[in-house]
Design an enzyme around this catalytic site. Structure first.
Site, PDB file in Angstrom:
ATOM      1  N   TYR A  87      11.049  -2.631  -6.887  1.00  0.00           N
ATOM      2  CA  TYR A  87      10.223  -1.723  -6.085  1.00  0.00           C
ATOM      3  C   TYR A  87      10.976  -0.421  -5.799  1.00  0.00           C
ATOM      4  O   TYR A  87      10.416   0.669  -5.862  1.00  0.00           O
ATOM      5  CB  TYR A  87       9.819  -2.394  -4.762  1.00  0.00           C
ATOM      6  N   ARG A 132     -12.832 -21.133   8.304  1.00  0.00           N
ATOM      7  CA  ARG A 132     -14.099 -20.547   8.775  1.00  0.00           C
ATOM      8  C   ARG A 132     -14.519 -19.405   7.842  1.00  0.00           C
ATOM      9  O   ARG A 132     -13.687 -18.627   7.377  1.00  0.00           O
ATOM     10  CB  ARG A 132     -13.898 -19.983  10.181  1.00  0.00           C
ATOM     11  N   ALA A 184      10.102   5.318  11.944  1.00  0.00           N
ATOM     12  CA  ALA A 184       9.445   6.610  12.154  1.00  0.00           C
ATOM     13  C   ALA A 184       8.435   6.537  13.289  1.00  0.00           C
ATOM     14  O   ALA A 184       7.757   5.527  13.480  1.00  0.00           O
ATOM     15  CB  ALA A 184       8.738   7.035  10.879  1.00  0.00           C
ATOM     16  N   HIS A 223     -12.915 -26.132 -24.543  1.00  0.00           N
ATOM     17  CA  HIS A 223     -12.847 -27.565 -24.260  1.00  0.00           C
ATOM     18  C   HIS A 223     -11.512 -28.140 -24.690  1.00  0.00           C
ATOM     19  O   HIS A 223     -11.034 -27.788 -25.766  1.00  0.00           O
ATOM     20  CB  HIS A 223     -13.995 -28.262 -25.003  1.00  0.00           C
ATOM     21  N   GLY A 269      -6.317 -22.756  11.385  1.00  0.00           N
ATOM     22  CA  GLY A 269      -6.933 -23.362  10.191  1.00  0.00           C
ATOM     23  C   GLY A 269      -7.372 -22.298   9.207  1.00  0.00           C
ATOM     24  O   GLY A 269      -8.395 -22.434   8.549  1.00  0.00           O
ATOM     25  N   GLY A 295       0.812  -1.221   0.000  1.00  0.00           N
ATOM     26  CA  GLY A 295       0.000   0.000   0.000  1.00  0.00           C
ATOM     27  C   GLY A 295       0.838   1.259   0.000  1.00  0.00           C
ATOM     28  O   GLY A 295       0.587   2.206  -0.762  1.00  0.00           O
ATOM     29  N   ASP A 320      -2.995  -3.358   5.667  1.00  0.00           N
ATOM     30  CA  ASP A 320      -3.304  -4.215   6.819  1.00  0.00           C
ATOM     31  C   ASP A 320      -3.425  -3.443   8.124  1.00  0.00           C
ATOM     32  O   ASP A 320      -4.097  -3.892   9.053  1.00  0.00           O
ATOM     33  CB  ASP A 320      -2.218  -5.288   6.990  1.00  0.00           C
ATOM     34  N   ALA A 338      -8.197 -16.335  -2.727  1.00  0.00           N
ATOM     35  CA  ALA A 338      -7.570 -17.594  -3.134  1.00  0.00           C
ATOM     36  C   ALA A 338      -6.791 -18.147  -1.959  1.00  0.00           C
ATOM     37  O   ALA A 338      -6.147 -17.391  -1.232  1.00  0.00           O
ATOM     38  CB  ALA A 338      -6.624 -17.351  -4.303  1.00  0.00           C
ATOM     39  N   GLY A 393      -3.477 -15.781  12.820  1.00  0.00           N
ATOM     40  CA  GLY A 393      -3.946 -14.441  12.483  1.00  0.00           C
ATOM     41  C   GLY A 393      -2.839 -13.406  12.555  1.00  0.00           C
ATOM     42  O   GLY A 393      -1.721 -13.697  13.002  1.00  0.00           O
TER      43      GLY A 393
HETATM   44  P1  NDP Z   1      -6.638 -16.280   9.432  1.00  0.00           P
HETATM   45  O1  NDP Z   1      -7.507 -15.296  10.106  1.00  0.00           O
HETATM   46  O2  NDP Z   1      -6.909 -16.677   8.033  1.00  0.00           O
HETATM   47  O3  NDP Z   1      -6.617 -17.626  10.285  1.00  0.00           O
HETATM   48  C1  NDP Z   1      -6.242 -17.612  11.628  1.00  0.00           C
HETATM   49  C2  NDP Z   1      -6.525 -18.972  12.202  1.00  0.00           C
HETATM   50  O4  NDP Z   1      -6.046 -19.037  13.525  1.00  0.00           O
HETATM   51  C3  NDP Z   1      -8.002 -19.303  12.245  1.00  0.00           C
HETATM   52  O5  NDP Z   1      -8.170 -20.668  12.004  1.00  0.00           O
HETATM   53  C4  NDP Z   1      -8.355 -18.939  13.687  1.00  0.00           C
HETATM   54  O6  NDP Z   1      -9.446 -19.651  14.184  1.00  0.00           O
HETATM   55  C5  NDP Z   1      -7.103 -19.345  14.405  1.00  0.00           C
HETATM   56  N1  NDP Z   1      -6.866 -18.592  15.639  1.00  0.00           N
HETATM   57  C6  NDP Z   1      -6.938 -17.251  15.814  1.00  0.00           C
HETATM   58  N2  NDP Z   1      -6.626 -16.916  17.076  1.00  0.00           N
HETATM   59  C7  NDP Z   1      -6.347 -18.069  17.704  1.00  0.00           C
HETATM   60  C8  NDP Z   1      -5.978 -18.388  19.033  1.00  0.00           C
HETATM   61  N3  NDP Z   1      -5.817 -17.441  19.954  1.00  0.00           N
HETATM   62  N4  NDP Z   1      -5.789 -19.683  19.361  1.00  0.00           N
HETATM   63  C9  NDP Z   1      -5.956 -20.652  18.422  1.00  0.00           C
HETATM   64  N5  NDP Z   1      -6.310 -20.417  17.147  1.00  0.00           N
HETATM   65  C10 NDP Z   1      -6.505 -19.137  16.798  1.00  0.00           C
HETATM   66  O7  NDP Z   1      -5.149 -15.726   9.615  1.00  0.00           O
HETATM   67  P2  NDP Z   1      -3.776 -16.208   8.982  1.00  0.00           P
HETATM   68  O8  NDP Z   1      -2.771 -15.991  10.058  1.00  0.00           O
HETATM   69  O9  NDP Z   1      -3.887 -17.547   8.363  1.00  0.00           O
HETATM   70  O10 NDP Z   1      -3.560 -15.148   7.831  1.00  0.00           O
HETATM   71  C11 NDP Z   1      -3.634 -13.753   8.131  1.00  0.00           C
HETATM   72  C12 NDP Z   1      -4.265 -13.009   7.004  1.00  0.00           C
HETATM   73  O11 NDP Z   1      -3.352 -12.911   5.938  1.00  0.00           O
HETATM   74  C13 NDP Z   1      -5.480 -13.710   6.407  1.00  0.00           C
HETATM   75  O12 NDP Z   1      -6.651 -13.372   7.074  1.00  0.00           O
HETATM   76  C14 NDP Z   1      -5.488 -13.215   4.979  1.00  0.00           C
HETATM   77  O13 NDP Z   1      -6.243 -12.053   4.913  1.00  0.00           O
HETATM   78  C15 NDP Z   1      -4.023 -12.930   4.699  1.00  0.00           C
HETATM   79  N6  NDP Z   1      -3.452 -13.989   3.857  1.00  0.00           N
HETATM   80  C16 NDP Z   1      -3.932 -14.157   2.604  1.00  0.00           C
HETATM   81  C17 NDP Z   1      -3.435 -15.138   1.785  1.00  0.00           C
HETATM   82  C18 NDP Z   1      -3.991 -15.309   0.418  1.00  0.00           C
HETATM   83  O14 NDP Z   1      -4.649 -14.389  -0.075  1.00  0.00           O
HETATM   84  N7  NDP Z   1      -3.792 -16.455  -0.233  1.00  0.00           N
HETATM   85  C19 NDP Z   1      -2.365 -16.027   2.223  1.00  0.00           C
HETATM   86  C20 NDP Z   1      -1.948 -15.778   3.579  1.00  0.00           C
HETATM   87  C21 NDP Z   1      -2.473 -14.806   4.343  1.00  0.00           C
HETATM   88  P3  NDP Z   1     -10.974 -19.208  13.899  1.00  0.00           P
HETATM   89  O15 NDP Z   1     -11.297 -19.646  12.513  1.00  0.00           O
HETATM   90  O16 NDP Z   1     -11.726 -19.967  14.940  1.00  0.00           O
HETATM   91  O17 NDP Z   1     -11.033 -17.736  14.102  1.00  0.00           O
END
Ligand code: NDP
Length: 457
Positions: free
Chosen positions: A97, A204, A113, A434, A175, A15, A302, A340, A261
Site C-alpha cells: 500500500y 437481521r 490531523a 458439472h 449477531g 477509501g 465508513d 458475504a 456495530g
Molecule cells: P453489525 O451491524 O453487522 O451487527 C451488530 C450486531 O450487534 C447486531 O446483531 C446488532 O443487533 C447488535 N447490537 C448493536 N447494538 C447493540 C447494543 N447496544 N446492544 C446489544 N447488541 C447490539 O455490525 P458488526 O459490528 O458485526 O460489523 C460492523 C460492520 O462491518 C458491518 O455492518 C459490515 O458492514 C462490516 N463488516 C463486513 C464484513 C464482511 O463484509 N464480511 C465482515 C465484518 C464487518 P440488531 O441486529 O438488533 O441491530
C-alpha cells in the site's frame, strides 16, 4: 517543502488510499495523513486478517471429514504461529500500500490531523499546518462498545487479532457480520463459543432462509446462541470474566467480545468546528459525489456510513478522484451491493430478500437444498441452500441467496448478471458446470413456490 497541497487526505484506509493514489496519478500534489498503519481497518485489523483466521478455523471441518477420504490426520493447532504468520502477511500488504502511494508521488505523513479551516488541517504531533484546495476525510470507524459496567474487560475485533493466547471460552455479543465470523473462527480453533444476541435470529435484514440455515450451521459447530438477551455487566472473577445477562443469569467466560456495530470516526477532528454537517448517526453527510456540506471537504468510506464495506470505500475513493481531479464526475451506485459473511457455513447474498421481493409484485422463488458433495462420503450433515428470486414467469432476477461452501465466490458472479438485469431465461441459457454447487442456479425447472398479489401460493 511547501505545506500547500491540491489534496490532503485524512486516513490511509481503503477509501483514502485509493483516492490519494488516483489523484496523484492525475498529477495532483497529494498528502495522506495516517496516525496508525497504512491500509486501514480492512487490511490491518479487518477483512484480510479475518479471512486468514477463517481459513485457519476451517481446517477443523476438513480434518473431520478427512478419514472418509482415506486420510489419517493427527492435528494440533498453535495460535502464536497463526498470529505471527498473519502479521507477516499484513506487513507485506502494508508495504504494498505504501509503495502504491509513493509510486505516483503521494506523500505519506504519520501524524494525527485536525481540521482548522475550510482548506487547512493541523498535524498534532509535528504542529505543522497544511493547506489544501480539497480535503478528503476518510477516517473510517471504530467498534461500538455498549456503556455497561466492566466494559473495559471486554475485547473487540481490534484486539481479537492479537490475543496472546486463545481463551478456553468466549462470549460474543452481537449477531451481525463480526459476531458470526468471529464465533466461527473461535469455535473452529477449539474455543467454547457462545453468541448472545438481543434479537430472535442472527443476521437481521438477511433473507430468512439464510438466517435459519446459518443458525443451524453455527449450532452444528457447537456454538451456543442465546437469543433476546443483553449483557448488563462484566466483572473479573479469577482468570475469568463473569457476565450478568438481562435474563438474570450470571456466567463466567474466558473472554468477552463486543461485536455490536461500528461508529464513524467523526469525533475530535474538527468537523463541526469548520461547519461539516453530520447525520443523526454521527456520520459525515455527503451528496452523491461524496461532497460534504462544506464544498472543499469531501468524505468517503465508513466515516460516511453509506455501506460499511471495503469495496464501497474503494469505489467511493475512486469516484471522488475521478470527479475532482479528472473532470469526470462519477456518482457511486449503492443500490445493488452483494454481501458475504465468512461464517461456517459461508453466506453470500445479493438483491432483495424473499420478504422484500414479495412486496414488489408477483415473484417466483426457486430453492435448492442439498448436501455439498464434499460431505457426501462422511456423516457430516451440513446442507447447502441456494435461492433464486425472480419476477413472475421467468422475469428479471431480483435476489440470489446462498449458504454453504463457496457462497461468496458464487455471489460475486451472480452480481454481474444482476447488474445486467438478467432474467431467469438468461440464467437458464448458461450451460451448467458439472459437478458444481453453482450449477443449481442455472438448472432450476419449476419454482418451489410463488407469490401472487403478495400472497404465498
Ligand atoms: P453489525 O451491524 O453487522 O451487527 C451488530 C450486531 O450487534 C447486531 O446483531 C446488532 O443487533 C447488535 N447490537 C448493536 N447494538 C447493540 C447494543 N447496544 N446492544 C446489544 N447488541 C447490539 O455490525 P458488526 O459490528 O458485526 O460489523 C460492523 C460492520 O462491518 C458491518 O455492518 C459490515 O458492514 C462490516 N463488516 C463486513 C464484513 C464482511 O463484509 N464480511 C465482515 C465484518 C464487518 P440488531 O441486529 O438488533 O441491530
Amino acid at each position: 517543502m511547501s505545506d500547500s497541497y491540491d489534496l490532503v487526505v485524512i486516513g490511509a484506509g481503503s477509501g483514502g488510499v485509493r483516492a490519494a493514489r488516483v489523484a496523484a496519478t492525475y498529477g495532483a500534489r497529494v498528502a495522506i495523513i495516517e496516525e496508525y498503519r497504512v491500509g486501514g481497518t480492512c487490511v490491518i485489523r479487518g477483512c484480510v486478517p479475518k479471512k486468514l483466521f477463517v481459513y485457519a478455523s476451517r481446517f477443523k471441518d476438513m480434518f473431520e471429514i478427512a478419514p472418509s477420504f482415506g486420510w489419517t490426520v493427527d492435528a494440533s493447532f498453535d495460535w502464536p504461529t497463526l498470529v505471527a504468520n498473519k502479521d507477516k502477511e499484513i506487513a507485506r500488504l502494508e508495504a504494498a500500500y505504501v509503495a502504491g502511494l509513493e509510486g505516483p508521488g503521494a506523500e505519506i505523513i504519520r501524524d494525527r490531523a485536525v481540521l482548522t479551516g475550510l482548506n487547512s488541517v493541523k498535524l498534532l504531533k509535528s504542529g505543522r499546518e497544511l493547506t489544501a484546495r480539497t480535503i478528503l476525510v476518510a477516517t473510517g470507524g471504530h467498534p461500538y462498545i455498549p456503556d455497561i459496567p466492566g466494559k473495559e474487560l471486554a475485547i473487540t475485533s481490534n484486539e481479537a487479532f492479537h490475543l496472546e493466547k486463545l481463551p478456553h471460552s468466549i462470549l460474543i455479543e452481537g449477531g451481525g457480520f463480526i459476531g458470526v465470523e468471529f464465533a466461527t473462527i473461535f469455535a473452529g480453533l477449539g474455543v467454547h463459543t457462545t453468541i448472545v444476541y438481543r434479537g430472535e435470529r442472527v443476521l437481521r435484514g438477511f433473507d430468512e432462509d439464510i438466517r435459519t440455515g446459518l443458525e443451524a450451521g453455527l449450532e452444528a459447530r457447537g456454538i451456543k446462541i442465546i437469543y433476546e438477551t443483553n449483557v448488563l455487566g462484566l466483572r473479573e472473577t479469577g482468570n475469568d470474566i463473569t457476565v450478568s445477562f438481562s435474563d438474570g443469569i450470571d456466567a463466567p467466560y474466558g473472554a468477552v467480545m463486543f461485536a455490536t456495530g461500528r461508529t464513524p470516526n467523526t469525533a475530535g477532528i474538527g468537523l463541526e468546528e469548520v461547519g461539516v454537517a453530520l447525520n443523526e448517526d454521527g456520520a459525515i453527510a455527503v451528496d452523491a459525489y461524496s461532497q460534504s456540506s462544506v464544498p472543499s471537504i469531501y468524505a468517503v468510506g465508513d466515516v460516511t456510513n453509506r455501506a460499511q464495506l471495503t469495496p464501497i470505500a474503494i469505489r467511493e475513493g475512486q469516484a471522488f478522484a475521478e470527479t475532482v481531479f479528472n473532470d469526470n464526475p462519477i456518482a457511486v451506485d449503492h443500490s445493488l451491493i452483494g454481501e458475504a459473511v465468512f461464517g461456517e457455513p459461508e453466506v453470500g447474498t445479493i438483491g432483495l430478500t424473499e420478504h422484500d421481493a414479495a412486496t414488489h409484485g408477483d415473484i417466483d422463488v426457486y430453492i435448492a437444498r442439498f448436501r455439498p458433495m464434499i460431505n457426501t462420503l462422511s456423516t457430516k450433515s451440513d446442507r447447502m441452500m441456494m435461492k433464486l428470486i425472480t419476477l413472475a414467469n421467468g422475469g428479471r432476477v431480483l435476489g440470489v441467496h446462498i449458504i454453504g461452501p463457496g457462497a461468496a465466490e458464487i455471489i460475486q458472479m451472480a452480481a454481474i448478471a444482476m447488474g445486467m438485469n438478467a432474467t431467469k431465461a438468461d440464467f437458464d441459457r448458461a450451460i451448467a458446470m458439472h459437478p458444481t454447487a453453482a450449477e443449481e442456479l442455472v438448472t432450476f425447472k419449476k419454482p418451489s413456490y410463488v407469490y401472487r398479489g403478495g400472497v404465498k401460493v
